[in-house]
Design a protein around this motif. Structure first.
Motif, PDB file in Angstrom:
ATOM      1  N   HIS A  19      -7.674  -2.092  -5.953  1.00  0.00           N
ATOM      2  CA  HIS A  19      -9.117  -2.153  -5.686  1.00  0.00           C
ATOM      3  C   HIS A  19      -9.399  -1.840  -4.213  1.00  0.00           C
ATOM      4  O   HIS A  19     -10.299  -1.057  -3.896  1.00  0.00           O
ATOM      5  CB  HIS A  19      -9.649  -3.536  -6.071  1.00  0.00           C
ATOM      6  CG  HIS A  19     -11.110  -3.679  -5.883  1.00  0.00           C
ATOM      7  ND1 HIS A  19     -12.047  -3.065  -6.692  1.00  0.00           N
ATOM      8  CD2 HIS A  19     -11.824  -4.378  -4.957  1.00  0.00           C
ATOM      9  CE1 HIS A  19     -13.253  -3.370  -6.279  1.00  0.00           C
ATOM     10  NE2 HIS A  19     -13.146  -4.157  -5.228  1.00  0.00           N
ATOM     11  N   ARG A  20      -8.613  -2.419  -3.323  1.00  0.00           N
ATOM     12  CA  ARG A  20      -8.786  -2.195  -1.881  1.00  0.00           C
ATOM     13  C   ARG A  20      -8.540  -0.726  -1.532  1.00  0.00           C
ATOM     14  O   ARG A  20      -9.312  -0.114  -0.787  1.00  0.00           O
ATOM     15  CB  ARG A  20      -7.838  -3.104  -1.096  1.00  0.00           C
ATOM     16  CG  ARG A  20      -7.975  -3.002   0.405  1.00  0.00           C
ATOM     17  CD  ARG A  20      -7.016  -3.919   1.148  1.00  0.00           C
ATOM     18  NE  ARG A  20      -5.626  -3.490   0.966  1.00  0.00           N
ATOM     19  CZ  ARG A  20      -4.732  -4.078   0.188  1.00  0.00           C
ATOM     20  NH1 ARG A  20      -5.062  -5.163  -0.488  1.00  0.00           N
ATOM     21  NH2 ARG A  20      -3.504  -3.630   0.085  1.00  0.00           N
ATOM     22  N   LEU A  21      -7.469  -0.134  -2.086  1.00  0.00           N
ATOM     23  CA  LEU A  21      -7.165   1.267  -1.814  1.00  0.00           C
ATOM     24  C   LEU A  21      -8.268   2.184  -2.333  1.00  0.00           C
ATOM     25  O   LEU A  21      -8.589   3.199  -1.711  1.00  0.00           O
ATOM     26  CB  LEU A  21      -5.819   1.645  -2.439  1.00  0.00           C
ATOM     27  CG  LEU A  21      -4.590   0.973  -1.833  1.00  0.00           C
ATOM     28  CD1 LEU A  21      -3.347   1.281  -2.658  1.00  0.00           C
ATOM     29  CD2 LEU A  21      -4.394   1.378  -0.389  1.00  0.00           C
ATOM     30  N   GLU A  22      -8.859   1.804  -3.459  1.00  0.00           N
ATOM     31  CA  GLU A  22      -9.961   2.598  -4.010  1.00  0.00           C
ATOM     32  C   GLU A  22     -11.196   2.481  -3.123  1.00  0.00           C
ATOM     33  O   GLU A  22     -11.878   3.476  -2.847  1.00  0.00           O
ATOM     34  CB  GLU A  22     -10.262   2.153  -5.441  1.00  0.00           C
ATOM     35  CG  GLU A  22     -11.142   3.110  -6.191  1.00  0.00           C
ATOM     36  CD  GLU A  22     -11.198   2.839  -7.681  1.00  0.00           C
ATOM     37  OE1 GLU A  22     -11.658   3.743  -8.401  1.00  0.00           O
ATOM     38  OE2 GLU A  22     -10.791   1.753  -8.147  1.00  0.00           O
ATOM     39  N   THR A  66      -6.186  10.537  -3.545  1.00  0.00           N
ATOM     40  CA  THR A  66      -7.193  11.470  -3.043  1.00  0.00           C
ATOM     41  C   THR A  66      -6.605  12.247  -1.863  1.00  0.00           C
ATOM     42  O   THR A  66      -5.506  11.949  -1.396  1.00  0.00           O
ATOM     43  CB  THR A  66      -8.449  10.719  -2.561  1.00  0.00           C
ATOM     44  OG1 THR A  66      -8.078   9.882  -1.462  1.00  0.00           O
ATOM     45  CG2 THR A  66      -9.081   9.890  -3.677  1.00  0.00           C
ATOM     46  N   ARG A  67      -7.346  13.204  -1.371  1.00  0.00           N
ATOM     47  CA  ARG A  67      -6.909  13.945  -0.184  1.00  0.00           C
ATOM     48  C   ARG A  67      -6.728  12.985   0.995  1.00  0.00           C
ATOM     49  O   ARG A  67      -5.730  13.060   1.715  1.00  0.00           O
ATOM     50  CB  ARG A  67      -7.922  15.027   0.166  1.00  0.00           C
ATOM     51  CG  ARG A  67      -7.496  15.911   1.325  1.00  0.00           C
ATOM     52  CD  ARG A  67      -8.541  16.958   1.611  1.00  0.00           C
ATOM     53  NE  ARG A  67      -8.830  17.686   0.391  1.00  0.00           N
ATOM     54  CZ  ARG A  67      -8.793  19.001   0.273  1.00  0.00           C
ATOM     55  NH1 ARG A  67      -8.485  19.727   1.318  1.00  0.00           N
ATOM     56  NH2 ARG A  67      -9.070  19.586  -0.863  1.00  0.00           N
ATOM     57  N   ALA A  68      -7.682  12.081   1.163  1.00  0.00           N
ATOM     58  CA  ALA A  68      -7.564  11.071   2.226  1.00  0.00           C
ATOM     59  C   ALA A  68      -6.357  10.171   1.987  1.00  0.00           C
ATOM     60  O   ALA A  68      -5.693   9.732   2.935  1.00  0.00           O
ATOM     61  CB  ALA A  68      -8.846  10.233   2.315  1.00  0.00           C
ATOM     62  N   GLY A  69      -6.059   9.905   0.723  1.00  0.00           N
ATOM     63  CA  GLY A  69      -4.898   9.095   0.375  1.00  0.00           C
ATOM     64  C   GLY A  69      -3.592   9.794   0.722  1.00  0.00           C
ATOM     65  O   GLY A  69      -2.637   9.152   1.168  1.00  0.00           O
ATOM     66  N   ARG A  70      -3.544  11.103   0.546  1.00  0.00           N
ATOM     67  CA  ARG A  70      -2.336  11.858   0.926  1.00  0.00           C
ATOM     68  C   ARG A  70      -2.127  11.794   2.445  1.00  0.00           C
ATOM     69  O   ARG A  70      -1.000  11.639   2.917  1.00  0.00           O
ATOM     70  CB  ARG A  70      -2.429  13.306   0.470  1.00  0.00           C
ATOM     71  CG  ARG A  70      -2.316  13.428  -1.024  1.00  0.00           C
ATOM     72  CD  ARG A  70      -1.926  14.810  -1.496  1.00  0.00           C
ATOM     73  NE  ARG A  70      -1.902  14.811  -2.949  1.00  0.00           N
ATOM     74  CZ  ARG A  70      -0.904  14.359  -3.691  1.00  0.00           C
ATOM     75  NH1 ARG A  70       0.163  13.871  -3.110  1.00  0.00           N
ATOM     76  NH2 ARG A  70      -0.956  14.396  -5.008  1.00  0.00           N
ATOM     77  N   THR A  71      -3.214  11.895   3.184  1.00  0.00           N
ATOM     78  CA  THR A  71      -3.129  11.775   4.639  1.00  0.00           C
ATOM     79  C   THR A  71      -2.654  10.382   5.022  1.00  0.00           C
ATOM     80  O   THR A  71      -1.780  10.222   5.881  1.00  0.00           O
ATOM     81  CB  THR A  71      -4.507  12.062   5.273  1.00  0.00           C
ATOM     82  OG1 THR A  71      -4.899  13.399   4.925  1.00  0.00           O
ATOM     83  CG2 THR A  71      -4.468  11.915   6.780  1.00  0.00           C
ATOM     84  N   GLN A  72      -3.225   9.366   4.379  1.00  0.00           N
ATOM     85  CA  GLN A  72      -2.827   7.991   4.664  1.00  0.00           C
ATOM     86  C   GLN A  72      -1.370   7.744   4.287  1.00  0.00           C
ATOM     87  O   GLN A  72      -0.646   7.054   5.005  1.00  0.00           O
ATOM     88  CB  GLN A  72      -3.737   6.991   3.930  1.00  0.00           C
ATOM     89  CG  GLN A  72      -3.447   5.544   4.254  1.00  0.00           C
ATOM     90  CD  GLN A  72      -3.651   5.202   5.720  1.00  0.00           C
ATOM     91  OE1 GLN A  72      -4.453   5.825   6.407  1.00  0.00           O
ATOM     92  NE2 GLN A  72      -2.936   4.203   6.193  1.00  0.00           N
ATOM     93  N   ASP A  97       0.835  -1.204   0.000  1.00  0.00           N
ATOM     94  CA  ASP A  97       0.000   0.000   0.000  1.00  0.00           C
ATOM     95  C   ASP A  97       0.871   1.254   0.000  1.00  0.00           C
ATOM     96  O   ASP A  97       0.627   2.182  -0.768  1.00  0.00           O
ATOM     97  CB  ASP A  97      -0.923   0.023   1.216  1.00  0.00           C
ATOM     98  CG  ASP A  97      -2.019  -1.029   1.155  1.00  0.00           C
ATOM     99  OD1 ASP A  97      -2.101  -1.773   0.154  1.00  0.00           O
ATOM    100  OD2 ASP A  97      -2.794  -1.105   2.121  1.00  0.00           O
ATOM    101  N   LEU A  98       1.880   1.269   0.835  1.00  0.00           N
ATOM    102  CA  LEU A  98       2.788   2.410   0.913  1.00  0.00           C
ATOM    103  C   LEU A  98       3.475   2.651  -0.435  1.00  0.00           C
ATOM    104  O   LEU A  98       3.546   3.786  -0.911  1.00  0.00           O
ATOM    105  CB  LEU A  98       3.836   2.179   1.999  1.00  0.00           C
ATOM    106  CG  LEU A  98       4.994   3.182   2.077  1.00  0.00           C
ATOM    107  CD1 LEU A  98       4.491   4.598   2.303  1.00  0.00           C
ATOM    108  CD2 LEU A  98       5.965   2.762   3.164  1.00  0.00           C
ATOM    109  N   LEU A  99       3.957   1.595  -1.058  1.00  0.00           N
ATOM    110  CA  LEU A  99       4.640   1.732  -2.343  1.00  0.00           C
ATOM    111  C   LEU A  99       3.701   2.276  -3.422  1.00  0.00           C
ATOM    112  O   LEU A  99       4.090   3.145  -4.212  1.00  0.00           O
ATOM    113  CB  LEU A  99       5.216   0.386  -2.783  1.00  0.00           C
ATOM    114  CG  LEU A  99       6.348  -0.159  -1.910  1.00  0.00           C
ATOM    115  CD1 LEU A  99       6.710  -1.567  -2.352  1.00  0.00           C
ATOM    116  CD2 LEU A  99       7.552   0.751  -1.952  1.00  0.00           C
ATOM    117  N   ILE A 100       2.481   1.791  -3.452  1.00  0.00           N
ATOM    118  CA  ILE A 100       1.512   2.258  -4.451  1.00  0.00           C
ATOM    119  C   ILE A 100       1.162   3.728  -4.204  1.00  0.00           C
ATOM    120  O   ILE A 100       1.202   4.551  -5.121  1.00  0.00           O
ATOM    121  CB  ILE A 100       0.244   1.388  -4.451  1.00  0.00           C
ATOM    122  CG1 ILE A 100       0.552  -0.021  -4.953  1.00  0.00           C
ATOM    123  CG2 ILE A 100      -0.862   2.038  -5.290  1.00  0.00           C
ATOM    124  CD1 ILE A 100      -0.577  -1.016  -4.753  1.00  0.00           C
TER     125      ILE A 100
END
Length: 112
Positions: free
Chosen positions: A54-57, A81-87, A13-16
């Motif tokens: 798919h899971r990250l989406e 996404t914005r939430a993805g940047r936070t994650q 997840d981190l790499l993606i």
């Protein structure tokens, strides 16, 4: 880990997230970029990559839309996404703590 190219559980997840943080990319380009940046050590299989995307989406950390690649093919491009940047920031902090702890154990173990 059975091979040098095996990923530590949870790092995909981190790499993606990190790979698409600069620009949207399609799945094959994500895998290729990770492979290139890692000096061809890390190789992400389609069987691992696409379920992770798919899971990250589903978690709302990335979004996708269909675009045409440089080669003229239709492909699903993934964007943070914005939430993805936070994650991503959370995942980076966790990785730093983990990798520092592993490095300490290895260094101190070598001195024993």
């Amino acid at each position: 880990m059975s091979k040098s190219s095996d990923l530590i559980q949870g790092t995909l997840d981190l790499l993606i997230l990190n790979t698409i943080s600069l620009q949207p990319q399609h799945g094959w380009a994500i895998a290729k970029r990770i492979h290139q940046i890692s000096n061809e050590v890390l190789q992400i299989s389609q069987g691992a990559l696409y379920p992770a995307l798919h899971r990250l989406e589903q978690q709302g950390w990335i979004k996708s839309d269909w675009r045409v690649t440089d080669g003229g093919r239709d492909a699903k491009f993934y964007t943070l996404t914005r939430a993805g940047r936070t994650q991503l920031q959370k995942e980076l902090a966790q990785w730093e703590r983990l990798s520092s702890a592993v490095a300490l154990v290895i260094r101190l173990g070598a001195l024993a």
